[in-house]
Motif scaffolding. Structure first.
Motif, mmCIF file in Angstrom:
data_model
loop_
_atom_site.group_PDB
_atom_site.id
_atom_site.type_symbol
_atom_site.label_atom_id
_atom_site.label_comp_id
_atom_site.label_asym_id
_atom_site.label_seq_id
_atom_site.Cartn_x
_atom_site.Cartn_y
_atom_site.Cartn_z
ATOM 1 N N THR A 21 119.430 -12.097 48.126
ATOM 2 C CA THR A 21 117.545 -12.098 48.130
ATOM 3 C C THR A 21 118.073 -13.518 48.517
ATOM 4 O OG1 THR A 21 117.427 -12.308 46.167
ATOM 5 C CG2 THR A 21 117.444 -9.868 47.099
ATOM 6 N N ARG A 22 116.711 -13.669 49.546
ATOM 7 C CA ARG A 22 115.712 -15.051 49.412
ATOM 8 C C ARG A 22 115.078 -14.746 50.087
ATOM 9 N NH1 ARG A 22 116.227 -17.073 55.142
ATOM 10 N NH2 ARG A 22 117.434 -15.374 55.461
ATOM 11 N N GLU A 23 113.933 -15.476 49.407
ATOM 12 C CA GLU A 23 112.173 -15.057 49.585
ATOM 13 C C GLU A 23 111.814 -16.989 50.610
ATOM 14 O OE1 GLU A 23 110.020 -13.478 48.778
ATOM 15 O OE2 GLU A 23 110.286 -12.222 46.829
ATOM 16 N N PRO A 24 111.374 -16.242 51.603
ATOM 17 C CA PRO A 24 111.047 -17.550 52.295
ATOM 18 C C PRO A 24 109.632 -18.405 51.701
ATOM 19 C CG PRO A 24 110.208 -15.093 53.443
ATOM 20 C CD PRO A 24 111.074 -15.240 51.983
ATOM 21 N N ALA A 25 110.376 -19.582 51.606
ATOM 22 C CA ALA A 25 109.573 -20.601 51.864
ATOM 23 C C ALA A 25 108.614 -21.001 51.046
ATOM 24 C CB ALA A 25 110.234 -22.421 51.345
ATOM 25 N N ALA A 26 108.055 -20.326 52.154
ATOM 26 C CA ALA A 26 106.379 -20.689 53.101
ATOM 27 C C ALA A 26 105.333 -19.624 52.732
ATOM 28 C CB ALA A 26 106.562 -20.858 53.785
ATOM 29 N N CYS A 27 106.651 -18.022 51.546
ATOM 30 C CA CYS A 27 105.039 -16.844 50.891
ATOM 31 C C CYS A 27 104.904 -17.180 49.928
ATOM 32 C CB CYS A 27 106.127 -16.362 51.337
ATOM 33 S SG CYS A 27 105.269 -14.474 50.641
ATOM 34 N N ARG A 28 103.695 -16.748 49.292
ATOM 35 C CA ARG A 28 103.190 -17.687 47.925
ATOM 36 C C ARG A 28 101.994 -16.143 47.297
ATOM 37 N NH1 ARG A 28 99.011 -22.478 48.091
ATOM 38 N NH2 ARG A 28 99.514 -22.110 45.780
ATOM 39 N N SER A 29 103.262 -15.210 47.882
ATOM 40 C CA SER A 29 102.517 -13.893 47.808
ATOM 41 C C SER A 29 102.680 -13.532 46.375
ATOM 42 C CB SER A 29 103.414 -12.616 48.775
ATOM 43 O OG SER A 29 104.581 -12.620 48.217
ATOM 44 N N GLY A 30 103.506 -14.200 45.351
ATOM 45 C CA GLY A 30 103.408 -13.859 43.832
ATOM 46 C C GLY A 30 102.449 -14.575 43.618
ATOM 47 N N THR A 82 101.125 -12.773 59.639
ATOM 48 C CA THR A 82 99.729 -11.755 59.303
ATOM 49 C C THR A 82 100.483 -10.086 60.244
ATOM 50 O OG1 THR A 82 100.908 -11.739 61.948
ATOM 51 C CG2 THR A 82 99.321 -13.547 61.639
ATOM 52 N N PRO A 83 100.358 -9.531 60.269
ATOM 53 C CA PRO A 83 100.583 -8.083 59.236
ATOM 54 C C PRO A 83 102.072 -8.194 60.557
ATOM 55 C CG PRO A 83 97.965 -7.880 59.436
ATOM 56 C CD PRO A 83 98.320 -9.414 60.048
ATOM 57 N N ARG A 84 101.957 -8.539 62.109
ATOM 58 C CA ARG A 84 102.424 -8.237 62.914
ATOM 59 C C ARG A 84 103.800 -8.888 62.462
ATOM 60 N NH1 ARG A 84 102.276 -5.166 67.193
ATOM 61 N NH2 ARG A 84 103.894 -6.425 68.589
ATOM 62 N N THR A 85 103.756 -10.192 61.928
ATOM 63 C CA THR A 85 104.900 -11.105 61.545
ATOM 64 C C THR A 85 104.986 -11.298 60.231
ATOM 65 O OG1 THR A 85 103.831 -13.098 62.258
ATOM 66 C CG2 THR A 85 105.136 -12.425 63.614
ATOM 67 N N PRO A 86 104.957 -10.502 59.020
ATOM 68 C CA PRO A 86 104.457 -10.753 58.055
ATOM 69 C C PRO A 86 105.707 -11.856 56.971
ATOM 70 C CG PRO A 86 105.592 -8.915 58.208
ATOM 71 C CD PRO A 86 105.091 -9.251 59.306
ATOM 72 N N LEU A 87 105.003 -12.793 56.205
ATOM 73 C CA LEU A 87 106.506 -13.511 55.542
ATOM 74 C C LEU A 87 106.769 -12.814 53.832
ATOM 75 C CD1 LEU A 87 104.764 -17.167 55.451
ATOM 76 C CD2 LEU A 87 106.826 -15.590 56.806
ATOM 77 N N GLY A 88 105.661 -12.192 53.689
ATOM 78 C CA GLY A 88 105.779 -10.915 52.533
ATOM 79 C C GLY A 88 104.874 -10.081 52.851
ATOM 80 N N ALA A 89 105.460 -8.718 51.345
ATOM 81 C CA ALA A 89 104.783 -7.527 51.027
ATOM 82 C C ALA A 89 103.513 -7.857 51.480
ATOM 83 C CB ALA A 89 105.051 -6.715 50.335
#
Length: 374
Positions: free
Chosen positions: A307-316, A336-343
Motif C-alpha cells: 500500500t502507498r498513502e499519498p504523501a500530501a494527504c494529512r487525513s490521519g 476536492t470531493p472529485r479529486t480526493p487524496l483521502g477518504a
C-alpha cells in the motif's frame, strides 16, 4: 418525536447556548466521536456559536474514513476479478486506494454495483449462482448487525457464492487509544447515539472513570448536539466524569440485545487497523471460525498487498483531531470531493467533506469568485 423541526428550534437553541455561556469559566476541549455529528456541527455553524473557550475536536467517527488502505486495496483486487460481482454502498466507490478506486475498476470492466443493503447483495448472489458475489462490509457497531445477519442468512439458506469483506470497527477501544495518545487534548466526549442504541453504554463508565472524562451520549440534530455540549460542560465545570445519556429517545442502557446476540454469533473481536491512526487492539470484528467460509479475504487469498498513502494527504491528523481540515495545504485545491487524496474528503461523514461543503475556510477564491460582479 413528532416532527424534525422539534430538534431545530432556533429559540431553544439560543437558550441552550445561553446556558452554555453562563456555565463556562475556563477553556475546554470536547471531541464528538461520530462523523454524522461533525456534519451537523459544521453545517449549522454550532462550533462558531459556542463560547471561544469551548473547542470541538472532530474525532475518527467516519467508518469510510478509517477503513485502512490495505483493506481498500484488497477490495479493488477482488472487484477487478472477472468472476466477481462486487457490491458496496455508494460512498466507498470514490475512496482512493494506492493507485485507483472502485469507479476506475468499474470503468475498466469490473462488475461493481451499488446496493442499499447487504441483503441486496445476497439476492444478487441467489440470482447469479455461477459467480462470486462479495459485499464490502464496513462501519461501526451500527452497520455490523445487518451485515452479520446477512452472513447468517447466507449460511442458513445455503448460498455458497456469497462472501463478506469485513472492515468493522468498535468505538470504545478508539476512545481508549485517543486518551492514551501523548498528543491528546480531549477532555470530554460526545458519544455516538446510534452506536449506543445497538451496544448500550456498559463499556463507557470504565473509560470515563479511568481517564476522568465525561462521556455524554448524544444524538445528531442541532439541539441534540447543543444539549450534549451543555451537559458535558456542566460536568467539566463541576469536576465530574460520568456517563450521561442525553439521547434517551433512541438509546437504552442495555442497547439492543437481539443485535448483540447476532454479532456474538457471527463475529469475533480482533485487532483492527484504522486508516491514519494505526492498529488499535480489540477495536474491530472479523468473521468467527464458524462463518470463515464466508470471509472474502480467506476465500480470495488477498494477502501481501503493498500500500502507498499519498504523501500530501494529512487525513490521519484530521482523524486524530490534531488538524482542522481547512488547515491542510491540499484542502480545496489539489484535494476536492472529485479529486480526493483521502477518504475524509470523499465520505458523506468525513470532516474534510463537511468543511468543503459548508465552510471553505482558508481556501483561495476561484477566478469566478474573485471577479467583481458586473
Amino acid at each position: 418525536m413528532k416532527y424534525l423541526d422539534e430538534f431545530q428550534d432556533p429559540g431553544l437553541a439560543r437558550r441552550l447556548l445561553d446556558e452554555i455561556r453562563a456555565t463556562v469559566t475556563r477553556p475546554w476541549a470536547l471531541m464528538e466521536v461520530c462523523g454524522g455529528q461533525t456534519h451537523t456541527i459544521i453545517r449549522h455553524g454550532i462550533d462558531q456559536l459556542l463560547p471561544d473557550n469551548v473547542e470541538l475536536i472532530h474525532g475518527p467517527g467516519c467508518p469510510v474514513c478509517v477503513t485502512p488502505l490495505e483493506v481498500i486495496d484488497k477490495a479493488l483486487e477482488i472487484a477487478a476479478r472477472p468472476d466477481v460481482i462486487f457490491c458496496s454502498f455508494g460512498d466507498m466507490l470514490r475512496v482512493p486506494g494506492s493507485d485507483r478506486d472502485l469507479f476506475q475498476v468499474r470503468s475498466r470492466g469490473g462488475d461493481v454495483r451499488v446496493v442499499y443493503s447487504p441483503l441486496d447483495a445476497l439476492k444478487i448472489a441467489q440470482q447469479n449462482p455461477h459467480r462470486q458475489v462479495v459485499f464490502f462490509g464496513i462501519g461501526f457497531e451500527t452497520t455490523a448487525p445487518p451485515n452479520a445477519m446477512t452472513v447468517h442468512q447466507a449460511r442458513k439458506l445455503g448460498i455458497p457464492n456469497f462472501s463478506l469483506l469485513v472492515s468493522h470497527v468498535r468505538v470504545p477501544p478508539a476512545i481508549e487509544a485517543i486518551m492514551q495518545s501523548p498528543s491528546c487534548r480531549v477532555q470530554a466526549f460526545l458519544a455516538a447515539g446510534h452506536v449506543c442504541s445497538v451496544m448500550g453504554i456498559r463499556e463507557y463508565p470504565e473509560l470515563a472513570e479511568r481517564f476522568r472524562v465525561p462521556i455524554v451520549v448524544t444524538g445528531f440534530e442541532p439541539l441534540d448536539i447543543l444539549e450534549g455540549i451543555r451537559r458535558t460542560v456542566r460536568q467539566l465545570e463541576r469536576g465530574e466524569h460520568t456517563v450521561d445519556n442525553a439521547y434517551p429517545r433512541a438509546v437504552r442502557p442495555e442497547g439492543n440485545p437481539a443485535a448483540q446476540a447476532m454479532l456474538a454469533d457471527v463475529f469475533e473481536v480482533t485487532d483492527r487497523a484504522w486508516r491514519g491512526i494505526g492498529t488499535i487492539p480489540a477495536s474491530g470484528w472479523r468473521l468467527s471460525e464458524r462463518y470463515r467460509d464466508y470471509d472474502a479475504e480467506y476465500r480470495f487469498s488477498v494477502e501481501g498487498l503493498t500500500t502507498r498513502e499519498p504523501a500530501a494527504c494529512r487525513s490521519g491528523e484530521v482523524l486524530q483531531g490534531l488538524l482542522k481540515p481547512h488547515e491542510c495545504e491540499a484542502f480545496g485545491t489539489t484535494c476536492t470531493p472529485r479529486t480526493p487524496l483521502g477518504a475524509t474528503m470523499v465520505s458523506s461523514e468525513g470532516a474534510c467533506a463537511a468543511y468543503y461543503l459548508y465552510r471553505r475556510l482558508g481556501t483561495p477564491p476561484t477566478p469566478q469568485e474573485a471577479s467583481p460582479v458586473a
